[in-house]
Enzyme design. Structure first.
Site, PDB file in Angstrom:
ATOM      1  N   LYS A  76       0.844  -1.194   0.000  1.00 51.44           N
ATOM      2  CA  LYS A  76       0.000   0.000   0.000  1.00 51.44           C
ATOM      3  C   LYS A  76       0.884   1.251   0.000  1.00 51.44           C
ATOM      4  O   LYS A  76       1.922   1.288   0.665  1.00 51.44           O
ATOM      5  CB  LYS A  76      -0.869  -0.024   1.262  1.00 51.44           C
ATOM      6  CG  LYS A  76      -1.944   1.063   1.342  1.00 51.44           C
ATOM      7  CD  LYS A  76      -2.772   0.891   2.637  1.00 51.44           C
ATOM      8  CE  LYS A  76      -3.933   1.855   2.697  1.00 51.44           C
ATOM      9  NZ  LYS A  76      -4.760   1.658   3.916  1.00 51.44           N
ATOM     10  N   SER A 151      -9.742   1.520   2.940  1.00 53.60           N
ATOM     11  CA  SER A 151      -8.882   2.298   2.083  1.00 53.60           C
ATOM     12  C   SER A 151      -7.832   1.473   1.344  1.00 53.60           C
ATOM     13  O   SER A 151      -7.270   1.945   0.352  1.00 53.60           O
ATOM     14  CB  SER A 151      -8.166   3.359   2.917  1.00 53.60           C
ATOM     15  OG  SER A 151      -7.296   2.740   3.859  1.00 53.60           O
ATOM     16  N   SER A 175     -10.009  -0.742   7.127  1.00 54.23           N
ATOM     17  CA  SER A 175      -9.370  -0.576   5.821  1.00 54.23           C
ATOM     18  C   SER A 175      -8.612  -1.779   5.291  1.00 54.23           C
ATOM     19  O   SER A 175      -8.160  -1.777   4.154  1.00 54.23           O
ATOM     20  CB  SER A 175      -8.421   0.622   5.844  1.00 54.23           C
ATOM     21  OG  SER A 175      -9.164   1.814   5.781  1.00 54.23           O
TER      22      SER A 175
END
Lengths: 485, 489
Positions: A76, A151, A175
């Protein structure tokens, strides 16, 4: 040899160890997949040359004793990576190249893996659909109209589309678990403090926690073992001996007590989610676990509490982005103050601005007691609910999300309905305890649904074990057609 | 010593006003590295050379508390006879400024590390206790430099993140003199403890000064104004005088005092409004989620307490008892640890009382002239003690001692060597003196007759002659005695 990239991380590691595949060939296979999957928009940047160099280095002098021998990994884009652009999905960091490596990614590389690229995410991890990213929304490989969750949407999408053998995300309110649920993959939010926050772009410091996203429970255990550990650079890091999660993985859960909280049966929840929950209970019961009805009475306050605490911390954490020392700087602005204003106006997206405003408001004098202080008190009550329950039970089973992946654009104009997506995941962050989302079935459209296993603090091994047993008996198989290539 | 009476009031046209002062002193913690990062704290480095990724607030950076700074704050708290809090919390004080990279300062708000304490002042009108409200730890900000370029402001982050102790007094101070004594006492205590170097030129000690006035005898406090960031005692005193007079004038003219923050303009010698209460920042304090609450074990506090050095108040008591000094002497000699150490070394080897007199006289005057600290004194304590002993034993007179002292300063030699090589030894042999005096008397028969006739003033003349003849070495006491005896005869 069959396509190696649709195998689990554990299988790939075995193939590397037995020299059935070289790190270089493995890396090339993923690069090929990534290049043909641009439609998904899962990557913000790629580091192919660097990855191939590392792969060659590994192949010329392999060390098979490592946990992640010669494994390329995309992560990420919230993790700072040395000499590789780190954007946090934001325009305000569109040119930021850290001179340092986050502790969690450094741990991964120290275990033999290397960086393949940086994965798209909601801006500063604020979002549940990966639609707030400055770098465009990410598409769920499950269907071209679907969000991948957020997210960590780039992470879930890349994982489900075989663009990385495993990945890591961060979970502040769900997330990791919600995108895992939306893509039929496994996601673990560890105990707060198990993985260092050092070098992760901060959203809400008291809630942020990095964790693995993988295809299987075994993979999850390998990744958690690789990334976790005490870090003296993070004052909230837990100082304890490192666990061997993958080695200690067991599928015998006979006699374990599984709590079923009545508060997680919410109004307007699709029938399929309820049915899935029932299916999950049955599987665990058949495996010899004991189901116990429990109550977590403050659950209904978790979401409002979260949306006070998280924005409050974010409003302060994001004050440092002023365009002066790094990141985007507006070319407009006559003087310093105007430069700040323009930089932040142009650098941050709407959702980030919304949360900065909420956070600033709830901390303001005259409102602090009514909002922030009260939220902190409720947070203690939520934590106490869990503490009390875990005196009687070993783990809690709930749905991961109230629905399967929704359509792109469906909720962008309705922040509250977007926030409601985190209703089952948020309490765990407030309590600082671990929770695992595991794929359990599909809804009537064939979209994956996940179940959540919640454990008490530092009980990662136990929920992994339950997940391991569940996985073997659930019969779920993530069937994704590669429509994008 | 006669005690004076406290008398600091501002006389208005109509009434007499008492001035009420409270100080928030910012003392830089003496530590190698900053409060939450490993950067050096050394003064005088090139701009932005002592800045870590934490100090400059890069993404993902986290603060880690520097244990030494915690210990220093606890030591200081103990030195202020204060309550040490086993539980304290670091909060974020949010505000936006160019020299504050994080956008917040890490400070302590509701739960400071040190609670109430007290400091004793020695004033001419007796000793006075000043209450300490609290002491908390916080980060310093960077420094904005406005005068390097006509159109730009430069920022130096070397100071960003350095640990400060904010020591908040109760509103117990009543005059610029008390403020002077308070700052000096705080400074002295912290220098004894080694917790702050107290160097006001380098900004290690600065203060926000809260001033209000009230009619003499009033029980309620007036509205206060806060004068920000004053960095010398003299400026604090000037600012208080100006501000108190300004407030009295407002009151006497029937106007209201606005609670506000003011700046002291050292060039114009006046305070100016900076911002009113309405414009006050909303700092949005909340506990810093990057740092766990600070829990101090009692054992740590007890151990630090045991290892504290003797502090000025205790030492003063001891100097009075052990060395027979008066309160004034003891006070001066304990004001700096280095001075007290020097004195004790001298007192071990020589007359204690005489040593004090000579130190506070000639030695301090010399150091003052040369702008030297006692640690840089050209005369070692051992040599100084030898000089004191030479005076005490009558080997040299006080007058000669002053000459020897000068030579010691210049040469660094020990006094024995100087006295011997220059033949400065006092003439204390009665026979020799008598011979000398007889010689003088016989040469000045006319003056002897006049003396005997009653002109006793001439005694001084004879003493002068003896000194002249002996080259100043005649023992004055013996000379007096023998002269008297021989003049009678």
């Amino acid at each position: 040899m069959a396509d190696i990239t649709n195998q689990s991380l554990n299988e790939i590691i075995e193939n590397v160890k037995t020299k059935k595949v070289s790190s270089t060939d493995l890396t090339k296979a993923y690069i090929k997949n990534i290049e043909s999957a641009k439609k998904l928009n899962a990557f913000v940047s790629t580091t192919f040359d660097q990855a191939l160099d590392k792969a060659k280095q590994f192949d010329s002098k392999p060390n098979f004793d490592q946990l992640l021998p010669g494994i390329p990994l995309a992560v990420k884009d919230l993790f700072c990576t040395e000499n590789t652009k780190t954007t946090a999905g934001s325009n305000i960091l569109n040119n930021f190249i850290p001179s340092y490596e986050s502790t969690v990614t450094k741990n991964l590389w120290d275990n033999g893996s290397f960086l393949l690229g940086k994965l798209n995410c909601d801006e500063f991890a604020m979002g549940s659909s990966n639609e707030t990213s400055h770098y465009g929304n990410v598409i769920n490989p499950v269907g071209d109209q679907l969000v991948p969750g957020g997210s960590s949407g780039g992470s879930s999408s890349a994982l489900a589309a075989d663009l990385t053998p495993a990945t890591i995300g961060t979970d502040t309110g769900g997330s990791i678990r919600q995108p895992a649920s939306f893509t039929g993959t496994v996601g673990l939010k560890p105990t707060y403090g198990l993985c260092s926050r050092w070098g992760i772009v901060a959203f809400a410091s008291s809630l942020d926690q990095a964790g693995p996203m993988t295809k299987t429970i075994k993979d999850c255990a390998i990744m958690l073992e690789s990334m976790s550990g005490f870090d003296e650079k993070d004052s909230t890091s837990i100082n304890k001996k490192k666990e061997q999660y993958s080695k200690n993985l067991k599928d015998n859960i006979k006699g374990l007590k599984i709590g079923i909280p009545k508060e997680y049966r919410v109004d307007n929840m699709p029938k399929e989610v309820d049915e899935l929950w029932e299916k999950g209970k049955k599987i665990l019961k058949d495996l010899g676990a004991q189901l116990i009805d429990i109550s977590l009475p403050h659950t209904k306050y978790a979401l409002p509490t979260y949306y006070i605490v998280a924005p409050a911390e974010a409003s302060s954490n994001l004050a440092r982005y002023d365009g002066v020392r790094y990141g985007y700087r507006s070319k407009q602005g006559k003087d310093l103050i105007e430069m700040y204003e323009k930089t932040r106006s142009e650098g941050f997206g709407d959702e980030v601005k919304r949360r900065i405003l909420i956070g600033t408001y709830v901390l303001s004098s005259g409102y602090y007691d009514a909002y922030y202080l009260k939220a902190q008190k409720v947070r203690q009550l939520i934590k106490k609910d869990f503490d009390d329950s875990f005196k009687k039970i070993d783990a809690i089973l709930t749905p991961s999300t109230p629905s399967s992946a929704f359509k792109i654009g469906e909720k962008t104009n309705d922040p509250v309905s977007m926030y409601l997506n985190d209703i089952f995941t948020v309490p765990v962050n407030l309590a600082g305890i671990p929770a695992l989302s595991l794929p359990a079935g599909v809804d009537n459209q064939g979209h994956p649904l996940g179940l959540q296993l919640i454990g008490k603090a530092l009980d990662e091994q136990k929920i992994l074990n339950i997940g391991y047993a569940f996985e073997k008996n659930c019969g779920f198989k993530n069937e994704i057609k590669k429509w994008w290539s | 010593m006669s005690k004076e009476k406290f008398d600091y009031f501002i006389k208005g046209e109509k009434e007499k006003y008492e001035v009420v002062i409270g100080l928030e002193v910012h003392a830089q913690v003496l530590s190698k590295s900053k409060l939450f990062s490993g950067s050096s704290t050394k003064f005088g480095a090139d701009p932005n050379n002592q800045v870590s990724l934490i100090d400059s607030a890069f993404p993902g950076m986290l603060p880690v508390i520097n244990e030494e700074c915690i210990k220093q704050a606890v030591r200081t708290g103990l030195g202020l006879n204060a309550k040490i809090n086993n539980y304290s919390v670091f909060d974020r004080k949010n505000y936006f400024y160019a020299d504050l990279p994080q956008g917040y300062q890490i400070s302590q708000y509701k739960n400071p590390i040190v609670g109430e304490g007290k400091v004793l002042l020695d004033m001419p009108y007796g000793s006075k206790e000043i209450g300490i409200e609290r002491l908390h730890l916080e980060q310093d900000a960077g420094k904005s430099i406005h005068d390097m370029d006509p159109s730009n402001t430069y920022v130096d982050l070397n100071r960003s993140g350095i640990a400060l102790m904010e020591i908040v007094s109760k509103p117990d101070l009543r005059s610029p003199d008390e403020v002077n004594a308070y700052i000096k006492k705080l400074r002295s205590i912290m220098r004894y403890l080694g917790t702050c170097d107290g160097n006001m030129q380098e900004g290690s000690l600065r203060a926000d000064v809260n001033v209000s006035v009230r009619k003499e005898g009033d029980k309620n406090f007036g509205t206060r104004c806060e004068i920000k960031n004053v960095n010398s005692i003299k400026f604090m005193q000037m600012a208080i005088e100006y501000e108190a007079a300004r407030q009295v004038e407002l009151i006497e003219n029937g106007k209201k005092i606005d609670q506000e923050t003011r700046l002291f303009d050292t060039k114009k010698n006046e305070t100016r409004s900076m911002r009113s209460k309405e414009d006050a920042h909303d700092y949005r304090y909340f506990p810093d989620p990057d740092l766990l609450p600070l829990k101090l074990e009692q054992k740590l506090i007890d151990d630090l307490k045991k290892s504290l050095p003797e502090l000025p108040d205790k030492k003063k008591e001891r100097f009075v008892k052990e060395y027979g000094l008066n309160a004034y002497e003891a006070n001066v000699l304990v004001s700096e640890k280095e001075i007290s150490d020097y004195y004790e070394e001298v007192a071990k080897l020589s007359d204690k009382k005489l040593a004090a007199t000579w130190m506070m006289g000639d030695l301090f005057a010399m150091l003052n002239d040369r702008g030297l600290d006692i640690s840089k004194s050209p005369i070692s304590a051992k040599h100084f003690a030898e000089l004191v002993q030479a005076i005490k034993s009558g080997e040299i007179s006080g007058r000669i001692a002053k000459e020897v002292f000068e030579i010691m300063v210049e040469s660094g030699d020990n006094p024995k060597k100087i006295i011997e090589s220059k033949g400065m030894k006092q003439q204390s042999d009665p026979k020799e003196l008598e011979k000398m005096i007889n010689e003088i008397l016989s040469k000045n028969k006319d003056k002897v007759d006049q003396y005997k006739a009653g002109k006793e003033k001439l005694f001084g003349f004879f003493v002068g002659q003896v000194m002249k003849l002996s080259g100043g070495k005649a023992n004055p006491q013996l000379t007096n005695e023998i002269l008297k005896k021989l003049l009678k005869g």
